[in-house]
Design an enzyme around this catalytic site. Structure first.
Site, PDB file in Angstrom:
ATOM      1  N   GLU A   1      33.331  30.308  41.226  1.00 27.08           N
ATOM      2  CA  GLU A   1      32.407  31.396  41.573  1.00 27.08           C
ATOM      3  C   GLU A   1      31.042  30.822  41.957  1.00 27.08           C
ATOM      4  O   GLU A   1      30.433  31.245  42.954  1.00 27.08           O
ATOM      5  CB  GLU A   1      32.264  32.355  40.387  1.00 27.08           C
ATOM      6  CG  GLU A   1      33.530  33.150  40.129  1.00 27.08           C
ATOM      7  CD  GLU A   1      33.501  33.976  38.859  1.00 27.08           C
ATOM      8  OE1 GLU A   1      34.312  34.892  38.756  1.00 27.08           O
ATOM      9  OE2 GLU A   1      32.681  33.704  37.960  1.00 27.08           O
TER      10      GLU A   1
ATOM     11  N   GLY B   1      31.448  40.280  40.032  1.00 26.31           N
ATOM     12  CA  GLY B   1      30.988  40.940  38.821  1.00 26.31           C
ATOM     13  C   GLY B   1      30.184  39.993  37.951  1.00 26.31           C
ATOM     14  O   GLY B   1      29.813  38.890  38.381  1.00 26.31           O
ATOM     15  N   ALA B   2      29.909  40.427  36.745  1.00 24.13           N
ATOM     16  CA  ALA B   2      29.199  39.572  35.776  1.00 24.13           C
ATOM     17  C   ALA B   2      29.503  40.087  34.380  1.00 24.13           C
ATOM     18  O   ALA B   2      29.924  41.237  34.200  1.00 24.13           O
ATOM     19  CB  ALA B   2      27.694  39.606  36.034  1.00 24.13           C
ATOM     20  N   ASP B   3      29.299  39.217  33.414  1.00 22.66           N
ATOM     21  CA  ASP B   3      29.448  39.631  32.018  1.00 22.66           C
ATOM     22  C   ASP B   3      28.132  40.172  31.481  1.00 22.66           C
ATOM     23  O   ASP B   3      28.133  41.065  30.634  1.00 22.66           O
ATOM     24  CB  ASP B   3      29.954  38.450  31.185  1.00 22.66           C
ATOM     25  CG  ASP B   3      31.306  37.992  31.679  1.00 22.66           C
ATOM     26  OD1 ASP B   3      32.240  38.817  31.668  1.00 22.66           O
ATOM     27  OD2 ASP B   3      31.422  36.848  32.156  1.00 22.66           O
TER      28      ASP B   3
ATOM     29  N   THR C   1      36.498  44.258  37.937  1.00 14.54           N
ATOM     30  CA  THR C   1      35.684  45.048  38.872  1.00 14.54           C
ATOM     31  C   THR C   1      35.969  44.597  40.303  1.00 14.54           C
ATOM     32  O   THR C   1      36.127  45.427  41.209  1.00 14.54           O
ATOM     33  CB  THR C   1      34.183  44.895  38.537  1.00 14.54           C
ATOM     34  OG1 THR C   1      34.001  44.986  37.120  1.00 14.54           O
ATOM     35  CG2 THR C   1      33.357  45.973  39.224  1.00 14.54           C
TER      36      THR C   1
ATOM     37  N   LYS D   1      28.250  34.587  33.525  1.00 14.48           N
ATOM     38  CA  LYS D   1      29.559  34.820  34.117  1.00 14.48           C
ATOM     39  C   LYS D   1      30.577  33.881  33.480  1.00 14.48           C
ATOM     40  O   LYS D   1      30.218  32.965  32.779  1.00 14.48           O
ATOM     41  CB  LYS D   1      29.507  34.596  35.638  1.00 14.48           C
ATOM     42  CG  LYS D   1      28.650  35.639  36.342  1.00 14.48           C
ATOM     43  CD  LYS D   1      28.652  35.510  37.859  1.00 14.48           C
ATOM     44  CE  LYS D   1      30.000  35.290  38.468  1.00 14.48           C
ATOM     45  NZ  LYS D   1      31.018  36.293  38.086  1.00 14.48           N
ATOM     46  N   GLY D   2      31.840  34.163  33.748  1.00 15.52           N
ATOM     47  CA  GLY D   2      32.875  33.261  33.249  1.00 15.52           C
ATOM     48  C   GLY D   2      33.791  33.879  32.218  1.00 15.52           C
ATOM     49  O   GLY D   2      34.677  33.205  31.698  1.00 15.52           O
ATOM     50  N   GLY D   3      33.590  35.184  31.955  1.00 13.51           N
ATOM     51  CA  GLY D   3      34.502  35.854  31.029  1.00 13.51           C
ATOM     52  C   GLY D   3      35.952  35.728  31.490  1.00 13.51           C
ATOM     53  O   GLY D   3      36.870  35.632  30.674  1.00 13.51           O
ATOM     54  N   GLY D   4      36.128  35.678  32.800  1.00 13.87           N
ATOM     55  CA  GLY D   4      37.475  35.521  33.349  1.00 13.87           C
ATOM     56  C   GLY D   4      37.842  34.060  33.592  1.00 13.87           C
ATOM     57  O   GLY D   4      38.940  33.760  34.065  1.00 13.87           O
TER      58      GLY D   4
HETATM   59  C1  5RP Z   1      34.970  35.911  35.897  1.00 11.70           C
HETATM   60  C2  5RP Z   1      33.651  36.586  35.849  1.00 11.70           C
HETATM   61  C3  5RP Z   1      33.644  38.073  35.987  1.00 11.70           C
HETATM   62  O1  5RP Z   1      32.806  38.409  37.031  1.00 11.70           O
HETATM   63  C4  5RP Z   1      33.137  38.684  34.720  1.00 11.70           C
HETATM   64  O2  5RP Z   1      33.915  38.214  33.637  1.00 11.70           O
HETATM   65  C5  5RP Z   1      33.191  40.215  34.775  1.00 11.70           C
HETATM   66  O3  5RP Z   1      34.511  40.629  34.799  1.00 11.70           O
HETATM   67  P1  5RP Z   1      34.944  42.155  34.791  1.00 11.70           P
HETATM   68  O4  5RP Z   1      34.632  42.711  36.132  1.00 11.70           O
HETATM   69  O5  5RP Z   1      36.438  42.103  34.492  1.00 11.70           O
HETATM   70  O6  5RP Z   1      34.189  42.863  33.677  1.00 11.70           O
HETATM   71  O7  5RP Z   1      32.629  35.995  35.738  1.00 11.70           O
HETATM   72  O8  5RP Z   1      34.859  34.543  35.674  1.00 11.70           O
END
Ligand code: 5RP
Length: 228
Positions: free
Chosen positions: A108, A87-89, A36, A99-102
């Site tokens: 962050e 963004g956020a998960d 995002t 958060k932290g999916g990425g």
């Molecule tokens: C990365 C994050 C991202 O904000 C979260 O994973 C959302 O990612 P996306 O916009 O791809 O859905 O916390 O560490």
């Protein structure tokens, strides 16, 4: 029906519309990480003259910002920052987040801590009644992995090492299912912060978002907590 990607594009545009009027030529903008945010950076490129520079929360975003012609400053060279966009998960209605999916959660949380306001940008699939559907990412020092895993299991969690993934800080990520913290996510975050070997957990509850822009089938809505 808009797809999730289309909703991400819409909320990226909404973020730009929200942020631009608040930027001055000397402004520093905090920029998060994820798909995002990538879309937000792409839109921001045309407005790089509207602000001074960005501070980035990951190597990935730094590369994208620089490719867009946006100057990226080291956080150590920045004293204040009005806005941080990320963004956020998952996000709940109190604007607590997972958060932290990425895998960029630590930087962050650090960059967000310097900003006056955290602007969270999500599609509606991320807005939940209670956090916890998304496994909680936790960044750990590799040496402490097994010790942290034992502690997490004591708490009832099911940790899974994110295989082959190394964070920008040279650490590992555990994705943890089954943790129960819905009553008091901030207390749970503080407790996790106290486990030796945990660098940072993906709960953003001690300090959550100040405003959330949420893209849904009927447009982008804004959730905002009243200031104390
Ligand atoms: C990365 C994050 C991202 O904000 C979260 O994973 C959302 O990612 P996306 O916009 O791809 O859905 O916390 O560490």
């Amino acid at each position: 029906m808009f797809t999730q990607d289309q909703l991400k594009q819409q909320v990226a545009q909404a973020a730009l519309d929200y942020v631009l009027p608040q930027l001055q030529p000397d402004s520093i903008l905090g920029v998060g990480t994820g798909s995002t945010v990538d879309l937000f950076i792409d839109l921001l490129a045309a407005h790089r003259a509207a602000f001074h520079a960005a501070v980035s929360s990951s190597e990935r975003s730094t590369r994208r910002l620089q490719a867009a012609g946006i100057a990226v400053l080291d956080l150590n060279d920045v004293k204040s920052m009005a806005l941080y966009v990320d963004g956020a998960d998952e996000i709940d209605h109190q604007l607590n987040m997972i958060k932290g999916g990425g895998g960029a959660l630590t930087r962050e949380k650090i960059v967000a801590s310097v900003a006056d306001r955290f602007v969270c940008i999500v599609d509606e699939s991320k807005l939940v009644e209670q956090l916890g559907g998304f496994d909680l990412p936790i960044e750990i020092i590799p040496l402490a992995r097994e010790a942290v895993i034992r502690e997490i299991r004591q708490l009832g969690g099911g940790p899974q090492l994110r295989d082959g993934f190394i964070t920008d800080n040279g650490n590992q990520i555990l994705d943890v299912a089954g943790l129960y913290y819905e009553n008091d996510p901030a207390a749970f975050e503080a407790m996790l912060n106290n486990i030796p070997g945990i660098v940072c957990c993906g709960l953003f509850a001690i300090s959550g978002a100040h405003v959330a822009l949420v893209a849904g089938q009927n447009g982008v809505s804004r959730l905002e907590l009243q200031d104390d």
